[in-house]
Enzyme design. Structure first.
Site, PDB file in Angstrom:
ATOM      1  CG  HIS A 193      -2.024  -1.007   1.102  1.00 19.77           C
ATOM      2  ND1 HIS A 193      -2.593  -1.627   2.188  1.00 19.77           N
ATOM      3  CD2 HIS A 193      -2.666  -1.475  -0.006  1.00 19.77           C
ATOM      4  CE1 HIS A 193      -3.550  -2.436   1.756  1.00 19.77           C
ATOM      5  NE2 HIS A 193      -3.606  -2.366   0.432  1.00 19.77           N
ATOM      6  CG  ASN A 239      -3.164  -6.682   1.251  1.00 19.94           C
ATOM      7  OD1 ASN A 239      -2.506  -7.664   0.867  1.00 19.94           O
ATOM      8  ND2 ASN A 239      -3.340  -6.400   2.543  1.00 19.94           N
ATOM      9  CG  HIS A 294      -0.142  -3.568   5.252  1.00 20.77           C
ATOM     10  ND1 HIS A 294      -0.885  -3.207   4.167  1.00 20.77           N
ATOM     11  CD2 HIS A 294       0.376  -4.792   4.965  1.00 20.77           C
ATOM     12  CE1 HIS A 294      -0.851  -4.160   3.249  1.00 20.77           C
ATOM     13  NE2 HIS A 294      -0.080  -5.147   3.704  1.00 20.77           N
ATOM     14  CB  SER A 295       1.312   2.113   8.563  1.00 24.42           C
ATOM     15  OG  SER A 295       1.001   2.965   7.482  1.00 24.42           O
ATOM     16  CE1 TYR A 296      -3.394   5.511   9.613  1.00 22.32           C
ATOM     17  CE2 TYR A 296      -4.180   5.087  11.823  1.00 22.32           C
ATOM     18  CZ  TYR A 296      -4.341   5.691  10.594  1.00 22.32           C
ATOM     19  OH  TYR A 296      -5.440   6.453  10.331  1.00 22.32           O
ATOM     20  CD  GLU A 343      -2.430  -2.763   9.100  1.00 24.38           C
ATOM     21  OE1 GLU A 343      -1.999  -1.615   8.870  1.00 24.38           O
ATOM     22  OE2 GLU A 343      -3.045  -3.438   8.262  1.00 24.38           O
TER      23      GLU A 343
HETATM   24  O1  0X9 Z   1      -6.985  -3.971   4.662  1.00 24.39           O
HETATM   25  C1  0X9 Z   1      -5.808  -4.273   4.422  1.00 24.39           C
HETATM   26  O2  0X9 Z   1      -5.401  -4.598   3.319  1.00 24.39           O
HETATM   27  C2  0X9 Z   1      -4.793  -4.247   5.571  1.00 24.39           C
HETATM   28  N1  0X9 Z   1      -4.955  -3.060   6.325  1.00 24.39           N
HETATM   29  S1  0X9 Z   1      -4.557  -1.600   5.706  1.00 24.39           S
HETATM   30  O3  0X9 Z   1      -5.132  -0.584   6.527  1.00 24.39           O
HETATM   31  N2  0X9 Z   1      -2.999  -1.432   5.801  1.00 24.39           N
HETATM   32  O4  0X9 Z   1      -4.968  -1.537   4.364  1.00 24.39           O
HETATM   33  C3  0X9 Z   1      -5.023  -5.433   6.464  1.00 24.39           C
HETATM   34  C4  0X9 Z   1      -4.884  -6.746   5.783  1.00 24.39           C
HETATM   35  C5  0X9 Z   1      -5.058  -7.867   6.735  1.00 24.39           C
HETATM   36  N3  0X9 Z   1      -4.974  -9.153   6.100  1.00 24.39           N
HETATM   37  C6  0X9 Z   1      -6.019  -9.746   5.506  1.00 24.39           C
HETATM   38  N4  0X9 Z   1      -7.205  -9.267   5.546  1.00 24.39           N
HETATM   39  N5  0X9 Z   1      -5.767 -10.894   4.921  1.00 24.39           N
HETATM   40 ZN    ZN Z   2      -1.959  -1.504   4.112  1.00 25.82          ZN
END
Ligand code: 0X9
Ligand code: ZN
Length: 588
Positions: A203, A288, A355-357, A425
């Site tokens: 990201h 993602n 990732h953050s946060y 995160e």
């Molecule tokens: O939503 C996401 O992709 C991730 N959080 S973010 O705020 N950095 O975008 C979390 C991903 C967690 N993993 C899975 N859902 N598999």
């Molecule tokens: Zn992320």
């Protein structure tokens, strides 16, 4: 991200009208966007939305709102522009404005070239108070590669979307760091050492993660032969780092200079070329949400302009495909296809997607909480260890602490290969150093000190994450503490330490720690005998009348292979006193 002075800005959103009240805010100060329509035309808003865990949270996510990785009781937070409040209200959510993010003065990076030709000067190119541009990151890899040829291997594992279009773009790059012996860092699953893999900025706007990757590369390369923990790690483990997994997206972020853009996705415009470019309507595919691990499931959007757009099909993106190919070259598939199938307990490897946060450690499954993985216990235990090291982060499956989201790379790594996989995160939800764009000084003051021990821990775990493999003996210091009597003025006695799984030659400063109880240590002659029989004198006899030996000797045994049976040989060469070798330790 949540402001401390929230009350002044808080305003109930009753619908479009209320949102309209806020449109007279600071005019946009974002600069030109040479490559794509990614201009943030106005201020960025954080909305606090009533969305308890479960159906409401999934509904919010499913509608494509840019839901932040942050929960406050029954509330989630949504990033957007002045119109997002109205959209939330129309979708049936109760939302209040939590924060209006100030728009700092435009200040472009010193150099904005996205030319794939690099020079050493690029390594100092920064934006937003110190964050390194992609040119800087890629130059850094080149410089580290030049400086540490015995420790590093650079890998070009593909091209970004823009590069495939002949429209600028970047190589996709990884670095493998280890004390290099034959077969190390080869793109084959039969390489000798276990593999730890960490990546940043999948990201793009999560800028902390690229900076942590940079520091991790420096920590390892400059620490080998200096820091015992780093040395032992690189002697036994391959460390793979992809500092920027989404360089096209980061290019958009850094185009904002001192007002970085909130680009999260890649830069592929094929499916949404007319997205407005505000923080809630961006080009690109969420890398993602794009993998074929439950693609299109919970927490994914079909709207090309949404932040969680899953893409036109599973694995549609070149960045996704390139990462998957890399992982398949690094890790054997050790897992069946059933949702609760476990990978064998001796599976090696750990993969971290940074990732953050929100100060969280997450592990699969992220697409559902209806199932735990077949390796839930060790994954959960590792997550707990890392969360504790970080000073008390939360940990769990994503849906246990936040929301479900399908198609993520972290799920894919475990799903496809059975490799232990985590998301960190990094960064607090509120207060100092919170948000996607913390002040650069937060990197040195807060994030690196927290993540360094987590990285070391996770890297060491790569040898045996699920607990059923061979313990990572490798080159670590080993001890033999079986007592051996030393006869008076008699034949030499020996004690053996066998080193296995430790490639290469021994160190020029190998450490031999010796503990002997004796009533006249001048009687003793001590040698280290290498596996090939060569004796290295550690101590000669002399007139020292003192008791006992508790000494660490340094031996230059660099012409000896490390693996094999090493002996400590002790002989008492004068009459009248006796003793016992109680223990000795060897670090080669
Ligand atoms: O939503 C996401 O992709 C991730 N959080 S973010 O705020 N950095 O975008 C979390 C991903 C967690 N993993 C899975 N859902 N598999
Ligand atoms: Zn992320």
């Amino acid at each position: 991200m949540k402001s401390t002075g929230r009350s002044l800005l808080t305003l109930a959103i009753a619908g479009v009208a209320a949102a309209a009240v806020l449109t007279g805010g600071t005019p946009g100060t974002a600069g030109p966007a040479p490559e794509v329509a990614a201009v943030q035309a106005g201020p960025t808003y954080v909305y606090k939305v009533h969305a308890p865990l479960g159906a409401a949270a999934q509904n919010l996510l499913g509608r494509g709102f840019d839901v932040l990785e942050d929960r406050d009781g029954d509330y989630l937070f949504v990033l957007g522009d002045a119109t997002t409040g109205g959209a939330l209200a129309r979708a049936g959510f109760t939302a209040v404005i939590d924060e209006v993010l100030p728009a700092p003065q435009w200040q472009p990076p010193a150099k904005k070239s996205q030319s794939p030709t690099f020079d050493a000067a690029d390594v100092n190119e920064t934006y937003y108070g110190g964050y390194r541009t992609i040119n800087a990151h890629w130059s850094h890899l080149d410089l580290v590669g030049q400086q540490y040829p015995n420790l590093t291997t650079l890998v070009d594992y593909g091209d970004s979307w823009r590069k495939t279009q002949g429209a600028g773009g970047y190589d996709l790059r990884a670095i493998c760091i280890t004390k290099k012996n034959a077969g190390d860092c080869a793109l084959t699953t039969s390489a000798p050492k276990p593999r730890f893999f960490v990546m940043g900025q999948l990201h793009a706007r999560e800028v902390t993660t690229g900076d942590v990757a940079w520091r991790w590369i420096d920590h390892l390369t400059s620490g080998y032969g200096v820091d015992a923990e780093v040395t032992a790690l690189l002697d036994t483990t391959e460390v793979w780092v992809v500092p920027i997994a989404n360089p096209d997206g980061v290019n958009i972020v850094q185009q904002g200079g001192n007002s970085p853009r909130y680009q999260r996705k890649n830069a592929n415009t094929t499916n949404g070329s007319n997205c407005s470019g505000t923080s809630s309507s961006q080009v690109g595919i969420d890398l993602n949400r794009n993998t074929d691990s439950h693609w299109g499931g919970a927490g994914t959007s079909s709207n090309p302009c949404d932040q969680t757009y899953k893409g036109p099909s599973a694995n549609s993106e070149v960045e996704t495909k390139a990462l998957q190919a890399l992982w398949r070259n690094l890790y054997r598939d050790r897992r069946g296809t059933g949702v609760t199938d476990a990978a064998p307990a001796d599976t090696t490897g750990v993969v971290i997607s940074m990732h953050s946060y929100s100060n969280l450690v997450l592990f699969p499954w992220g697409w559902t909480t209806s199932y735990k993985t077949g390796n839930d216990a060790p994954l959960r235990a590792m997550a707990k260890d890392m969360a504790t090291m970080a000073g008390g982060w939360q940990y769990g499956q994503p849906g246990e602490v936040l929301y479900n989201a399908a198609g993520a790379t972290d799920d894919w790594v475990y799903d496809d290969l059975g490799v232990a996989s985590f998301v960190w995160e990094i960064g607090p939800s509120s207060g100092t150093c919170s948000g996607f764009f913390p002040t650069y000084s937060c990197q040195a003051s807060t994030f690196w000190p927290k993540t360094k021990p987590m990285l070391m821990y996770a890297a060491k775990k790569a040898a045996n994450p699920y607990g059923g493999g061979t313990p990572p003996v490798g080159c670590a210091r080993q001890t033999n503490d079986t007592d051996v009597a030393i006869p008076d003025n008699g034949p030499a006695v020996t004690s053996t330490i066998t080193i296995a799984g430790c490639e290469g030659n021994a160190s020029a400063s190998s450490q031999v720690e010796v503990h002997i109880v004796h009533t006249y240590r001048g009687d003793l002659v001590i040698d280290l005998v290498a596996p090939d029989g060569t004796a290295y004198p550690l101590k000669a006899s002399d007139n020292d009348a003192g008791d006992n030996i508790d000494t660490t000797y340094t031996a230059n045994v660099s012409s000896e292979a490390r693996n094999g049976a090493w002996q400590l040989r002790v002989r008492d060469v004068y009459s009248a006193d006796t003793g016992t070798l109680t223990s000795w330790s060897l670090t080669v």
